[in-house]
Enzyme design. Sequence first.
Site, short mmCIF file in Angstrom:
data_model
loop_
_atom_site.label_atom_id
_atom_site.label_comp_id
_atom_site.label_asym_id
_atom_site.label_seq_id
_atom_site.Cartn_x
_atom_site.Cartn_y
_atom_site.Cartn_z
N ASN A 208 0.85 -1.19 0.00
CA ASN A 208 0.00 0.00 0.00
C ASN A 208 0.88 1.24 0.00
O ASN A 208 2.11 1.13 0.03
CB ASN A 208 -0.96 -0.03 1.19
CG ASN A 208 -0.21 -0.07 2.50
OD1 ASN A 208 0.53 0.85 2.82
ND2 ASN A 208 -0.37 -1.14 3.26
N ASP A 276 -4.52 -6.08 5.05
CA ASP A 276 -5.57 -6.87 5.70
C ASP A 276 -5.55 -8.33 5.25
O ASP A 276 -5.93 -9.22 5.98
CB ASP A 276 -6.94 -6.27 5.39
CG ASP A 276 -7.15 -4.96 6.15
OD1 ASP A 276 -6.63 -4.86 7.27
OD2 ASP A 276 -7.80 -4.06 5.61
N LYS A 286 8.84 -18.09 -9.30
CA LYS A 286 8.25 -17.00 -10.06
C LYS A 286 7.14 -17.52 -10.99
O LYS A 286 7.35 -18.49 -11.73
CB LYS A 286 9.33 -16.29 -10.88
CG LYS A 286 8.82 -15.01 -11.50
CD LYS A 286 9.84 -14.37 -12.41
CE LYS A 286 9.13 -13.32 -13.26
NZ LYS A 286 9.80 -13.08 -14.51
N PRO A 304 -3.43 -11.73 10.56
CA PRO A 304 -3.77 -11.52 11.98
C PRO A 304 -3.93 -10.02 12.24
O PRO A 304 -3.18 -9.21 11.68
CB PRO A 304 -2.55 -12.07 12.73
CG PRO A 304 -1.44 -12.10 11.73
CD PRO A 304 -2.10 -12.28 10.39
N ILE A 306 -3.03 -7.34 14.39
CA ILE A 306 -1.99 -7.20 15.43
C ILE A 306 -2.50 -6.29 16.56
O ILE A 306 -2.37 -6.61 17.74
CB ILE A 306 -0.70 -6.63 14.81
CG1 ILE A 306 -0.33 -7.42 13.56
CG2 ILE A 306 0.44 -6.68 15.83
CD1 ILE A 306 0.74 -6.77 12.70
N PHE A 324 -4.44 3.33 14.75
CA PHE A 324 -4.67 4.36 13.75
C PHE A 324 -5.82 3.89 12.87
O PHE A 324 -6.02 2.68 12.71
CB PHE A 324 -3.42 4.58 12.88
CG PHE A 324 -2.44 5.54 13.49
CD1 PHE A 324 -1.82 5.26 14.70
CD2 PHE A 324 -2.14 6.75 12.86
CE1 PHE A 324 -0.91 6.14 15.27
CE2 PHE A 324 -1.24 7.64 13.41
CZ PHE A 324 -0.62 7.35 14.61
N LYS A 338 -14.32 1.26 15.01
CA LYS A 338 -13.08 0.47 14.97
C LYS A 338 -12.47 0.37 16.37
O LYS A 338 -11.99 -0.68 16.78
CB LYS A 338 -12.11 1.15 14.00
CG LYS A 338 -11.02 0.27 13.50
CD LYS A 338 -10.25 0.93 12.34
CE LYS A 338 -10.93 0.71 11.00
NZ LYS A 338 -10.20 1.31 9.88
N LYS A 342 -11.93 -3.22 18.09
CA LYS A 342 -10.59 -3.76 18.34
C LYS A 342 -10.23 -3.76 19.83
O LYS A 342 -9.33 -4.47 20.25
CB LYS A 342 -9.55 -2.95 17.56
CG LYS A 342 -9.81 -2.98 16.04
CD LYS A 342 -8.55 -2.82 15.24
CE LYS A 342 -8.86 -2.77 13.76
NZ LYS A 342 -7.72 -3.14 12.93
N1 CTP Z 1 -3.90 -3.19 12.14
C1 CTP Z 1 -3.14 -4.21 12.64
N2 CTP Z 1 -3.13 -5.43 12.03
C2 CTP Z 1 -3.88 -5.65 10.93
C3 CTP Z 1 -4.67 -4.61 10.40
C4 CTP Z 1 -4.64 -3.39 11.02
O1 CTP Z 1 -2.44 -4.01 13.64
N3 CTP Z 1 -3.85 -6.83 10.36
C5 CTP Z 1 -3.92 -1.90 12.83
C6 CTP Z 1 -3.30 -0.75 12.09
O2 CTP Z 1 -1.92 -0.60 12.40
C7 CTP Z 1 -4.11 0.43 12.61
C8 CTP Z 1 -5.46 -0.17 12.88
O3 CTP Z 1 -5.26 -1.56 13.00
O4 CTP Z 1 -3.62 0.90 13.84
C9 CTP Z 1 -6.51 0.09 11.86
O5 CTP Z 1 -6.16 -0.39 10.62
P1 CTP Z 1 -7.19 -0.38 9.41
O6 CTP Z 1 -6.59 -1.07 8.26
O7 CTP Z 1 -7.70 1.01 9.21
O8 CTP Z 1 -8.36 -1.21 10.05
P2 CTP Z 1 -9.03 -2.51 9.61
O9 CTP Z 1 -9.33 -3.28 10.82
O10 CTP Z 1 -8.23 -3.18 8.59
O11 CTP Z 1 -10.39 -1.98 9.03
P3 CTP Z 1 -10.82 -1.60 7.54
O12 CTP Z 1 -11.93 -2.50 7.28
O13 CTP Z 1 -11.21 -0.17 7.63
O14 CTP Z 1 -9.63 -1.82 6.66
#
Ligand code: CTP
Length: 400
Positions: A208, A276, A286, A304, A306, A324, A338, A342
């Site tokens: 990303n 995600d 490859k 996962p 985190i 964040f 969120k 979480k």
């Molecule tokens: N995060 C994380 N581990 C993941 C995904 C996200 O620790 N596998 C943490 C990011 O570092 C951030 C927060 O979760 O602090 C939110 O991430 P975001 O991608 O906005 O949230 P998602 O739960 O993935 O929700 P969305 O459906 O909006 O993508």
Amino acid sequence: MLTNKRILLIIGGGIAAFKSLDLIRRLRDQGASVTPVLTKAAEEFVTPLSTSALAAQKVYRDLFDLTDEAEMGHIELSRAADLVVVAPATADLMAKMAHGHANDLASTLLMATDKRVLIAPAMNVRMWEHPATQRNLAVLRGDGVLVAGPDEGNMACGEYGPGRMSEVPDIIAAIDAALGDGPLKGRHVIVTSGPTHEPIDPVRYIANRSSGAQGAALAAALRDLGARVSFVTGPAKVPPPAGVDVIRVETAAQMAEAVAAAHPAEAAIFAAAVADWRVENASGSKMKKDASGNAPALEFTENPDILAGVAQMAAGRPKLVVGFAAETDDVVANASAKRARKGCDWIVANDVSPETGIMGGPENRIVLITDDGAEEWPRLPKDDVARRLAQRVAEALGAN
Ligand code: CTP
């Protein structure tokens, strides 16, 4: 400034030892006093005379030097400092430290000290990447040893890669941070940062646009308040700050592992833009175009979470867990949901719609969501957002 700070500087035997002479000068310019110790091997690279002349102090070299023992024993020597710095820290010195050897003056001082130790490793890239050195590094980090560098670049041996000793100003920044008397002194904070790369095959990956700028600024701001920062970073565009413990990872799974290994901590801040999903059917070799022109079908599986994992830890949860939320619509509503989902204490929400220029840009405009509601901050440079957030973290953890 390092006025009246006392540094015990152990110089190891590597080509980078010549930089340590400059380090002595710069430390003294900043008001510090430097007591130098040379290993036997270091004497092959710098002379005791030039070292003691620059330090304006006696240089210590031998464990069994009776005169030294009469003046000051090795135990006192190891404790009469505010910080012990090992620069360059060779692979051999790191191995000795990790295994508790005490068979010469340098290793004995390192065993006997009750002060924090900061190492600036320097060695050939293969030696740095060798599993034995990486194992020793992990042990030393676990023991609370601070690590500055190494840098990546051309090396004296003609190879390229990580292993070059950090530049003197970066080592001084790390020393400054280690000696900092800020409100977070002695507190351990984990910060995740940057994007993650999820492999499709050995040469392709899904990523990303996160630059890692906000996470790096936050780690630096926490360091400046005296915190010991474990900075777990994906492949970011912005380099990690000096004076923090850098743990480099590629994938979300590796980030989760690195975060788990960094506990315990008093606060954990998740600024990383973690993918995600990862590719479930990633190929070990490859992927090739097939003659029929069929495109491969990628299958995804969820990574996962985190942040949620740490926020919901049954035992040993950090006192403060901050997530964040990068959103493009209904920022406050989505971010508040969120936070609840979480289980984290705060969410730092921002609008990453392309027209804001925030993702990958120099500024950020955040909404801080806590138990007390949503607080809108003005648009500020990411460094200023970081400083304000670090200050809030310090307040939440309570002053020492
Ligand atoms: N995060 C994380 N581990 C993941 C995904 C996200 O620790 N596998 C943490 C990011 O570092 C951030 C927060 O979760 O602090 C939110 O991430 P975001 O991608 O906005 O949230 P998602 O739960 O993935 O929700 P969305 O459906 O909006 O993508």
